[in-house]
Design a protein around this motif. Sequence first.
Motif, PDB file in Angstrom:
ATOM      1  N   ARG A   1      28.440  -8.500 -15.302  1.00  0.00           N
ATOM      2  CA  ARG A   1      29.054  -7.346 -15.932  1.00  0.00           C
ATOM      3  C   ARG A   1      30.437  -7.727 -16.611  1.00  0.00           C
ATOM      4  NH1 ARG A   1      28.826  -0.906 -13.955  1.00  0.00           N
ATOM      5  NH2 ARG A   1      26.609  -1.596 -14.903  1.00  0.00           N
TER       6      ARG A   1
ATOM      7  N   SER B   1      31.872  -8.122 -25.275  1.00  0.00           N
ATOM      8  CA  SER B   1      32.181  -6.994 -26.113  1.00  0.00           C
ATOM      9  C   SER B   1      33.417  -7.118 -27.074  1.00  0.00           C
ATOM     10  CB  SER B   1      32.369  -5.522 -25.313  1.00  0.00           C
ATOM     11  OG  SER B   1      31.065  -5.498 -24.791  1.00  0.00           O
TER      12      SER B   1
ATOM     13  N   HIS C   1      26.353 -14.810 -19.502  1.00  0.00           N
ATOM     14  CA  HIS C   1      25.344 -13.610 -19.795  1.00  0.00           C
ATOM     15  C   HIS C   1      24.026 -14.014 -20.115  1.00  0.00           C
ATOM     16  CE1 HIS C   1      25.473  -9.328 -20.035  1.00  0.00           C
ATOM     17  NE2 HIS C   1      24.993  -9.321 -21.273  1.00  0.00           N
ATOM     18  N   LEU C   2      23.821 -15.197 -20.741  1.00  0.00           N
ATOM     19  CA  LEU C   2      22.700 -15.603 -21.181  1.00  0.00           C
ATOM     20  C   LEU C   2      21.744 -16.158 -19.877  1.00  0.00           C
ATOM     21  CD1 LEU C   2      20.399 -16.886 -23.156  1.00  0.00           C
ATOM     22  CD2 LEU C   2      21.751 -18.917 -23.108  1.00  0.00           C
TER      23      LEU C   2
ATOM     24  N   ILE D   1      18.593 -13.933 -18.125  1.00  0.00           N
ATOM     25  CA  ILE D   1      17.164 -14.614 -18.026  1.00  0.00           C
ATOM     26  C   ILE D   1      16.892 -14.471 -16.489  1.00  0.00           C
ATOM     27  CG2 ILE D   1      15.838 -16.890 -17.663  1.00  0.00           C
ATOM     28  CD1 ILE D   1      17.781 -17.965 -20.100  1.00  0.00           C
TER      29      ILE D   1
ATOM     30  N   LEU E   1      15.413 -11.078 -16.229  1.00  0.00           N
ATOM     31  CA  LEU E   1      14.184 -10.942 -16.582  1.00  0.00           C
ATOM     32  C   LEU E   1      13.411 -11.480 -15.887  1.00  0.00           C
ATOM     33  CD1 LEU E   1      15.006 -11.628 -20.457  1.00  0.00           C
ATOM     34  CD2 LEU E   1      14.293  -9.618 -19.688  1.00  0.00           C
TER      35      LEU E   1
ATOM     36  N   ASP F   1      12.677  -8.753 -13.220  1.00  0.00           N
ATOM     37  CA  ASP F   1      12.038  -7.504 -13.732  1.00  0.00           C
ATOM     38  C   ASP F   1      10.619  -8.087 -13.896  1.00  0.00           C
ATOM     39  OD1 ASP F   1      14.308  -6.090 -14.259  1.00  0.00           O
ATOM     40  OD2 ASP F   1      14.701  -6.759 -16.311  1.00  0.00           O
TER      41      ASP F   1
ATOM     42  N   ILE G   1      26.722 -25.566 -19.633  1.00  0.00           N
ATOM     43  CA  ILE G   1      26.651 -25.263 -20.990  1.00  0.00           C
ATOM     44  C   ILE G   1      27.974 -25.086 -21.689  1.00  0.00           C
ATOM     45  CG2 ILE G   1      25.688 -23.532 -22.792  1.00  0.00           C
ATOM     46  CD1 ILE G   1      23.507 -23.040 -20.638  1.00  0.00           C
TER      47      ILE G   1
ATOM     48  N   PHE H   1      29.779 -28.111 -23.890  1.00  0.00           N
ATOM     49  CA  PHE H   1      29.744 -27.801 -25.245  1.00  0.00           C
ATOM     50  C   PHE H   1      31.261 -28.216 -25.864  1.00  0.00           C
ATOM     51  CE2 PHE H   1      30.621 -24.722 -28.748  1.00  0.00           C
ATOM     52  CZ  PHE H   1      29.431 -25.233 -29.623  1.00  0.00           C
TER      53      PHE H   1
END
Lengths: 157, 134
Positions: A53, A60, A106-107, A111, A114, A117, A141, A145
């Motif tokens: 969160r 945002s 967040h990625l 996942i 999901l 879910d 990551i 990067f």
Amino acid sequence: MSSSPLPGDASNDPTTDQSGRFVRQPNGRVRPLSPHLQIWRFHITMWGSILNRFAAGALSVGTVFIGAWLAAAAFGPDAYAWFASIMGSPLGLLIWFGITLAAAYHLTAGIRHLVWDAGSGLTPKAANSLTVVSLVAAGVIAVGFWIVLFATGKVVL
Amino acid sequence: MSKPARYVKHVKVSEREGAGEWKAERLSSLVLIPLALWGLWSAWALSGAGYDGALGWFRSPINATLLAITLLISVWHMNMGLKVIVDDYIHKPSSRTALLGLIGALCLLLAAAGVFFIVRLALGSAPLPAGLGA
């Protein structure tokens, strides 16, 4: 929705409770209040959720920086150079790194959600493992990067 | 809430827009997975490329289209996520309505301005404020 109080413990009756452990839901039903943060024992999925969160909130704000970058490009070379000098400063690079880390987590956490879910990985052990993997993968990551960005000289301090 | 509860396979059907929001959240998440990876790739291409590099990047229709799609779906996803946060923490109905309206307006502004800039860059328009009457 009334539940009978436990024998000898009248405080479990929501209609007479004075401790604030019950709350009236928007649909009018009285429900026990969830235990608050200081009651919870530390567990990794808790941090996974809080950080996800937090990352969402950070992203945002990050979209505003992306929007500012688009504006700088659309306003021409002078505006772009001005924007690049600010966002290429140590503080600016820290902001870009923060956006990268928030996006990466967040990625991976998304996942993970999901997967849940879809009905998989819902035992405590699997849920904990998924959370650890999502946290570590996001760090790899984002840090990877930026290591490559500096190593190839695309970004310099 | 006055309607009798409906059930599908012993699971209660949402009374209002809950199921639709749930599906929209998952759909936008799924689409954003490949778009986020493409975004990372694009960030790599644009880092240190300067103004000319950015202009060249935007002149590719694939880049401009994907960026516009990514922006719109991200803002949609963001709007839904911020609504969940507001619903969780803001309990006074008037405050919640006002805050959700403000967030919606900001999201709309961000999406509209972003697409406007992307389209101009993709078409190779003269730098702003040219064309805005200045």
